[in-house]
Design an enzyme around this catalytic site. Structure first.
Site: not given
Length: 754
Positions: A16, A18, A637, A428, A119, A479, A690
């Site tokens: 939620e 996000k 990468h 991508s 991560n 992709e 980003h």
């Protein structure tokens, strides 16, 4: 015996946070509406934790983006160029996190790095000469009061001063010690105000204490806490560590004037031994015995045996780290009962802590223990002998590619005839709303396979033509058929399970849904050959085949705990090797094998790097490409990690081209490449994907010039710093057009100089 947790998932049961935050970014809701929503979400989480039976509940573990950024903002550690702009507090916060480009100014996002061995990503604070460290934020107090108004007494959480100073960037001429007095005073003011509001405890997170620490760092730790707690501030202090053990500073910590010490018994190899060597009677041990990073059920028998070995009078059972690293709850999944029985997400881990406290305080064997023992008494899976035999049969030559790099480089230059500074992207292209809708329609059966494939073909054709038009030298197919760089491969490999709602925060509003490694892994059929071959047939230019490497697939999955990480990774490597050879056999002559998460499970102590990780992780990557032809060019990468200290190991991966995230870290990796005589060709990212901010041609030109001052021009590729899946089409196209224009300008200058 009480129970607690280090922290709780902040993104919500159904992500939620996000969706609401992204609405705010799109100006579909106001700042006030976002703040109101966040308050309601926090209340739901506190109530969930309380209803589960957890007695000590954290607050201020919530964040709109990152807890390290929150701490920097709390203490006015904001770059001067951002502080002076006419933003609201929330606008300034998001400008630091995402960058900003508009009528109020032009701000680059703060550098982003991996949070230790996870991560999750944190925003790097920056101390400047003019930084005035002082208490200016109110978030930690407001959230404590919110919980208190609900009748819930919480323990406010804050990144500790040692970790904050350890993770920060410093302007030239500044060192951490310059800011210690003001930082101590600011933390003291936080503790004093929390005490006035009625808080009984505060949690200072110090994960940096589990790393190798020099004498200077040990002295800094002592200085910080002795000064901070030299007088009674009216509140108890818990120093919480995680992701390893504190062998370097255990003696210091046990003699500091703190009231509680949180230790990790899951990843801390030496934690049990340290506690058995002696633990002060005047302190409470917060024992991290439920794994906060993996999703398997706790083996109650083993945990009870461990706890009984602790010579401690005051004990609180807690998680090994914050639960933000696991999904919210298994309740939202559709797994069969015999699978669900083995899984514990965040909400289920709350129940495990309560069960363990009950078992340890009961005089009789209780039902929860009997059920758990029955679960672990049975074999969960049947092993695949063929897969295990393939791993056992591996020989040293299987990990070595011939001929050596220098000879391959000459052969490839002669074959491909790329210009100086060849341009490409990481793989991508934007996963637009239309792309996601078509995939969902196909998965639901609303459109035919033929209709779906026609759509994917059209997207590939569209973007291939556009890439050629702007002058990219090596193309990608985009992709569009893939959901996630790990999940897509896992879905085509035996041995994997996939959750429906198992989302975990990676950074900001970006969530990932790690698949679960359930059994032995092997490739069921070719995975990427169809679409890579289709794309290559549409153009005379080279199109890269795009794969995810075995180490990243492992590190971005929830791994098994019944076999070693090494064995799981080698299983994956053999499966991806089959895919590489199939791509090559189908005319794909440039293959990118991404290892974005190579560093993620690197031990936090340097002494363990090779013996426990690099000695199998690097060979696993080499195994994937060891059998290709000399003229097949292998790219890889890596993104958003600190690679400068493992450059030699990365060179040993024996790829032909390596692209790095480098833009947010100000290209600092280049000095190390130069110092270590890095042989592999490199593509340091020339702009930050980003952030929605569009870099100018002049800006990218300047970046390329800086790269060429450190790396020979014959070794340099020009590319963004990561894949473009999460970006919008408009900003993607503008940024890549600027990239190719800048490369062309620098290329012309280099040619004219010759």
């Amino acid at each position: 015996m009480k129970t607690s947790i280090v922290g709780f998932p902040r993104i919500g049961e159904h992500r939620e946070l996000k969706f609401q935050t992204e609405k705010y970014f799109r100006q579909e809701i106001s700042e006030e509406e976002l703040l109101t929503f966040a308050k309601a979400l926090r209340q739901k989480h506190w109530q969930t934790i309380k209803q589960a039976g957890i007695e000590e509940i954290p607050s201020n573990d919530f964040s709109f983006y990152d807890q390290t950024l929150d701490t920097a903002v709390l203490f006015n550690i904001i770059p001067e160029e951002v502080a002076k702009l006419p933003f609201t507090d929330l606008e300034r916060y998001f400008a630091l996190a995402r960058g900003y480009q508009g009528e109020k100014g032009d701000v680059k996002a703060r550098p982003m790095k991996k949070w230790f061995n996870t991560n999750y990503h944190y925003l790097v604070p920056k101390f400047e000469k003019n930084t005035q460290v002082k208490l200016t934020g109110r978030k930690i107090f407001a959230e404590y009061q919110e919980a208190k108004a609900l009748g819930i007494q919480t323990r406010p959480v804050l990144v500790g001063p040692f970790t904050l100073l350890s993770l920060a960037e410093y302007e030239a001429g500044c060192v951490a010690e310059d800011f210690v007095p003001d930082l101590i005073q600011s933390y003291r003011e936080v503790l004093l105000e929390l005490a006035k509001l009625g808080a009984q405890w505060v949690q200072l997170d110090e994960p940096a204490l589990v790393k190798d620490l020099a004498e200077k760092e040990k002295a800094l730790l002592t200085t910080l806490y002795q000064a901070l707690l030299e007088e009674n501030l009216g509140i108890k202090v818990l120093v919480q560590t995680y992701f390893g053990d504190v062998r370097d500073v255990y003696e210091i910590l046990t003699h500091l004037p703190i009231d509680g010490l949180g230790l990790d018994f899951v990843e801390g190899k030496e934690t049990l031994r340290l506690v058995q060597s002696g633990f002060p009677k005047d302190k409470i041990l917060y024992a991290g015995i439920v794994n906060g990073k993996n999703i398997w059920r706790n083996d109650y028998t083993k945990t009870v045996e461990l706890i009984k070995q602790l010579p401690v009078e005051q004990l609180v059972l807690t998680t090994s780290c914050s639960l933000l690293h696991v999904p919210y709850t298994v309740e939202n999944e559709t797994f069969a009962a015999d699978i669900t029985a083995h899984l514990a997400f965040a909400k289920e881990k709350l129940g495990e802590l309560v069960d363990l406290a009950t078992i340890l305080t009961s005089k009789h064997q209780i039902e929860q223990l009997i059920q758990n023992q029955t679960l672990f008494a049975n074999n969960r899976i049947e092993k695949n002998l063929k897969v295990q035999q393939a791993v056992d049969a591996l020989q040293p030559n299987d990990f070595i590619r011939q001929p050596a790099f220098a000879q391959r480089e000459k052969l490839q230059k002669a074959k491909f005839q790329f210009p100086l500074l060849p341009t490409t992207t990481i793989g991508s292209f934007p996963q637009t709303k239309e792309v996601k809708q078509k995939r969902a329609q196909f998965n639901r059966g609303d459109i035919t396979e033929q209709a779906y494939e026609a759509f994917v073909q059209a997207k590939i054709n569209e973007w291939l033509a556009w890439q050629s038009e702007i002058g990219l030298d090596v193309l990608v197919h985009g992709e569009f058929e893939r959901n996630d760089m790990v999940e897509y491969f896992g879905q085509n490999l035996a041995g994997y399970l996939f959750s429906q709602n198992g989302w975990v925060q990676s950074y900001g509003t970006r969530g990932v849904k790690p698949p679960i490694i359930w059994g032995d892994i092997y490739r069921k059929a070719p995975i990427t050959v169809k679409w890579s071959s289709y794309a290559q047939q549409q153009t005379k230019q080279y199109v890269k085949g795009m794969l995810t490497g075995p180490v990243t697939i492992l590190n971005w999955s929830f791994p098994r705990e019944d076999i070693s990480l090494r064995e799981s990774t080698l299983q994956l490597a053999l499966a991806i090797q089959e895919e590489v050879l199939d791509l090559e056999a189908n005319g794909i002559e440039i293959i990118q094998i991404d290892e974005a998460a190579l560093r993620e499970k690197l031990p936090l102590r340097q002494s363990d790097w090779f013996s426990e990780y690099l000695d199998w992780a690097i060979p696993a990557f080499r195994l994937v490409h060891s059998k290709v032809k000399p003229t097949t060019q292998i790219h890889t990468h890596m993104c958003y990690s600190e690679f400068t200290d493992i450059i030699e190991a990365i060179d040993a991966m024996d790829a032909d081209v390596i692209s790095f995230e480098a833009s947010r870290s100000n290209l600092t990796i280049l000095d190390e490449l130069q110092a270590k005589h890095f042989q592999t060709q490199v593509g340091p990212g020339v702009y930050d994907i980003h952030s929605p901010r569009i870099p100018s041609v002049a800006e990218i030109t300047e970046t390329i010039t800086k790269i060429l001052s450190k790396v020979p021009k014959e070794k340099v590729w020009i590319n963004p710093d990561c894949g473009l899946k999460t970006r919008g089409e408009k900003e993607t196209k503008a940024s890549l057009q600027h990239l190719t224009q800048a490369a062309r300008l620098v290329r012309e200058e280099l040619t004219s100089d010759e």
